[in-house]
Design a protein around this motif. Structure first.
Motif, PDB file in Angstrom:
ATOM      1  N   HIS A 178     -19.481  39.619  91.425  1.00  0.00           N
ATOM      2  CA  HIS A 178     -19.820  40.904  92.038  1.00  0.00           C
ATOM      3  C   HIS A 178     -18.792  42.017  91.850  1.00  0.00           C
ATOM      4  O   HIS A 178     -19.107  43.176  92.095  1.00  0.00           O
ATOM      5  N   LEU A 179     -17.593  41.683  91.430  1.00  0.00           N
ATOM      6  CA  LEU A 179     -16.569  42.706  91.256  1.00  0.00           C
ATOM      7  C   LEU A 179     -16.871  43.541  90.018  1.00  0.00           C
ATOM      8  O   LEU A 179     -17.219  42.988  88.967  1.00  0.00           O
ATOM      9  N   PRO A 180     -16.761  44.848  90.120  1.00  0.00           N
ATOM     10  CA  PRO A 180     -16.992  45.690  88.936  1.00  0.00           C
ATOM     11  C   PRO A 180     -15.998  45.346  87.820  1.00  0.00           C
ATOM     12  O   PRO A 180     -14.839  45.022  88.089  1.00  0.00           O
ATOM     13  N   ALA A 181     -16.455  45.429  86.603  1.00  0.00           N
ATOM     14  CA  ALA A 181     -15.649  45.035  85.440  1.00  0.00           C
ATOM     15  C   ALA A 181     -14.321  45.775  85.374  1.00  0.00           C
ATOM     16  O   ALA A 181     -13.304  45.200  84.973  1.00  0.00           O
ATOM     17  N   GLU A 182     -14.297  47.027  85.798  1.00  0.00           N
ATOM     18  CA  GLU A 182     -13.057  47.802  85.708  1.00  0.00           C
ATOM     19  C   GLU A 182     -11.988  47.356  86.710  1.00  0.00           C
ATOM     20  O   GLU A 182     -10.834  47.746  86.610  1.00  0.00           O
ATOM     21  N   ARG A 183     -12.344  46.501  87.642  1.00  0.00           N
ATOM     22  CA  ARG A 183     -11.377  45.988  88.620  1.00  0.00           C
ATOM     23  C   ARG A 183     -10.576  44.796  88.078  1.00  0.00           C
ATOM     24  O   ARG A 183      -9.590  44.394  88.673  1.00  0.00           O
ATOM     25  N   PHE A 184     -11.031  44.225  86.977  1.00  0.00           N
ATOM     26  CA  PHE A 184     -10.291  43.128  86.358  1.00  0.00           C
ATOM     27  C   PHE A 184      -9.160  43.702  85.515  1.00  0.00           C
ATOM     28  O   PHE A 184      -9.260  44.816  85.010  1.00  0.00           O
ATOM     29  N   GLY A 185      -8.118  42.927  85.345  1.00  0.00           N
ATOM     30  CA  GLY A 185      -6.964  43.376  84.575  1.00  0.00           C
ATOM     31  C   GLY A 185      -7.162  43.327  83.075  1.00  0.00           C
ATOM     32  O   GLY A 185      -6.389  43.912  82.327  1.00  0.00           O
ATOM     33  N   LEU A 186      -8.195  42.612  82.640  1.00  0.00           N
ATOM     34  CA  LEU A 186      -8.499  42.480  81.209  1.00  0.00           C
ATOM     35  C   LEU A 186      -9.995  42.652  81.003  1.00  0.00           C
ATOM     36  O   LEU A 186     -10.792  42.365  81.905  1.00  0.00           O
ATOM     37  N   PRO A 187     -10.411  43.073  79.805  1.00  0.00           N
ATOM     38  CA  PRO A 187     -11.847  43.210  79.544  1.00  0.00           C
ATOM     39  C   PRO A 187     -12.620  41.901  79.733  1.00  0.00           C
ATOM     40  O   PRO A 187     -13.769  41.920  80.173  1.00  0.00           O
ATOM     41  N   ASP A 188     -12.001  40.778  79.413  1.00  0.00           N
ATOM     42  CA  ASP A 188     -12.678  39.493  79.580  1.00  0.00           C
ATOM     43  C   ASP A 188     -12.255  38.783  80.875  1.00  0.00           C
ATOM     44  O   ASP A 188     -12.376  37.573  81.007  1.00  0.00           O
ATOM     45  N   GLY A 189     -11.791  39.563  81.864  1.00  0.00           N
ATOM     46  CA  GLY A 189     -11.325  39.009  83.130  1.00  0.00           C
ATOM     47  C   GLY A 189     -12.367  38.191  83.863  1.00  0.00           C
ATOM     48  O   GLY A 189     -12.067  37.130  84.427  1.00  0.00           O
ATOM     49  N   ARG A 190     -13.600  38.670  83.845  1.00  0.00           N
ATOM     50  CA  ARG A 190     -14.681  37.944  84.533  1.00  0.00           C
ATOM     51  C   ARG A 190     -14.857  36.538  83.941  1.00  0.00           C
ATOM     52  O   ARG A 190     -14.990  35.559  84.661  1.00  0.00           O
ATOM     53  N   THR A 191     -14.824  36.436  82.639  1.00  0.00           N
ATOM     54  CA  THR A 191     -14.966  35.146  81.959  1.00  0.00           C
ATOM     55  C   THR A 191     -13.789  34.225  82.280  1.00  0.00           C
ATOM     56  O   THR A 191     -13.973  33.021  82.490  1.00  0.00           O
ATOM     57  N   ILE A 192     -12.592  34.797  82.352  1.00  0.00           N
ATOM     58  CA  ILE A 192     -11.410  34.000  82.693  1.00  0.00           C
ATOM     59  C   ILE A 192     -11.536  33.449  84.107  1.00  0.00           C
ATOM     60  O   ILE A 192     -11.247  32.279  84.354  1.00  0.00           O
ATOM     61  N   VAL A 193     -11.988  34.277  85.050  1.00  0.00           N
ATOM     62  CA  VAL A 193     -12.172  33.810  86.425  1.00  0.00           C
ATOM     63  C   VAL A 193     -13.237  32.721  86.469  1.00  0.00           C
ATOM     64  O   VAL A 193     -13.067  31.708  87.155  1.00  0.00           O
ATOM     65  N   GLN A 194     -14.318  32.895  85.751  1.00  0.00           N
ATOM     66  CA  GLN A 194     -15.367  31.876  85.738  1.00  0.00           C
ATOM     67  C   GLN A 194     -14.837  30.546  85.201  1.00  0.00           C
ATOM     68  O   GLN A 194     -15.180  29.486  85.719  1.00  0.00           O
ATOM     69  N   SER A 195     -13.980  30.592  84.192  1.00  0.00           N
ATOM     70  CA  SER A 195     -13.374  29.359  83.674  1.00  0.00           C
ATOM     71  C   SER A 195     -12.473  28.708  84.720  1.00  0.00           C
ATOM     72  O   SER A 195     -12.489  27.486  84.900  1.00  0.00           O
ATOM     73  N   ALA A 196     -11.690  29.524  85.414  1.00  0.00           N
ATOM     74  CA  ALA A 196     -10.814  28.999  86.462  1.00  0.00           C
ATOM     75  C   ALA A 196     -11.627  28.378  87.591  1.00  0.00           C
ATOM     76  O   ALA A 196     -11.293  27.295  88.091  1.00  0.00           O
ATOM     77  N   VAL A 197     -12.701  29.047  87.990  1.00  0.00           N
ATOM     78  CA  VAL A 197     -13.558  28.526  89.061  1.00  0.00           C
ATOM     79  C   VAL A 197     -14.170  27.190  88.650  1.00  0.00           C
ATOM     80  O   VAL A 197     -14.184  26.230  89.431  1.00  0.00           O
ATOM     81  N   GLN A 198     -14.651  27.109  87.424  1.00  0.00           N
ATOM     82  CA  GLN A 198     -15.243  25.861  86.953  1.00  0.00           C
ATOM     83  C   GLN A 198     -14.232  24.717  86.996  1.00  0.00           C
ATOM     84  O   GLN A 198     -14.517  23.627  87.495  1.00  0.00           O
TER      85      GLN A 198
END
Length: 126
Positions: A29-49
């Motif tokens: 749910h966090l807007p993409a611009e709130r991540f520190g990197l363009p692929d931040g969302r994918t990195i978080v998803q990997s960490a969560v998994q």
């Protein structure tokens, strides 16, 4: 000690499960611009998994290990430490854009070693 370790693993697993779900919600749910990197969302998803899989392993240890051996205790502690180091490093990278060098690989190595310790424990103690 056995009951205390099993209780500790169950408590830590519950906390790690809750934070894993929360981090998954943040990633979704966090807007993409709130991540520190363009692929931040994918990195978080990997960490969560990774966090959730190891949370389940820790919960299984807490529920199924009636008399943990020294190797099993080391494996459980390694799961906790490895999750904190590996997933924590990925969260820092995703949200702040700061790569922590060899921190994540160190956490991943601890997780791998923990699985190996658990396997050897099962070979030795059934």
């Amino acid at each position: 000690m056995a009951d205390g370790m099993a209780r500790l693993w169950r408590c830590v697993a519950a906390f790690m499960g809750a934070t894993g779900v929360a981090m998954g919600a943040v990633a979704a749910h966090l807007p993409a611009e709130r991540f520190g990197l363009p692929d931040g969302r994918t990195i978080v998803q990997s960490a969560v998994q990774m966090q959730m899989w190891h949370t389940l392993a820790l919960l299984a240890l807490g529920l199924g290990c009636l008399r943990p051996s020294r190797l099993t205790v080391l494996a459980g502690c390694g799961f906790v430490l490895g999750m904190l180091i590996f997933c924590g490093a990925l969260y820092v990278t995703a949200f702040w854009g700061r790569h922590l060098g060899s921190v994540a690989p160190t956490g991943g190595s601890i997780l791998i070693l923990s699985w190996c310790l658990l396997g050897v424990s099962f070979l030795r103690h059934g």
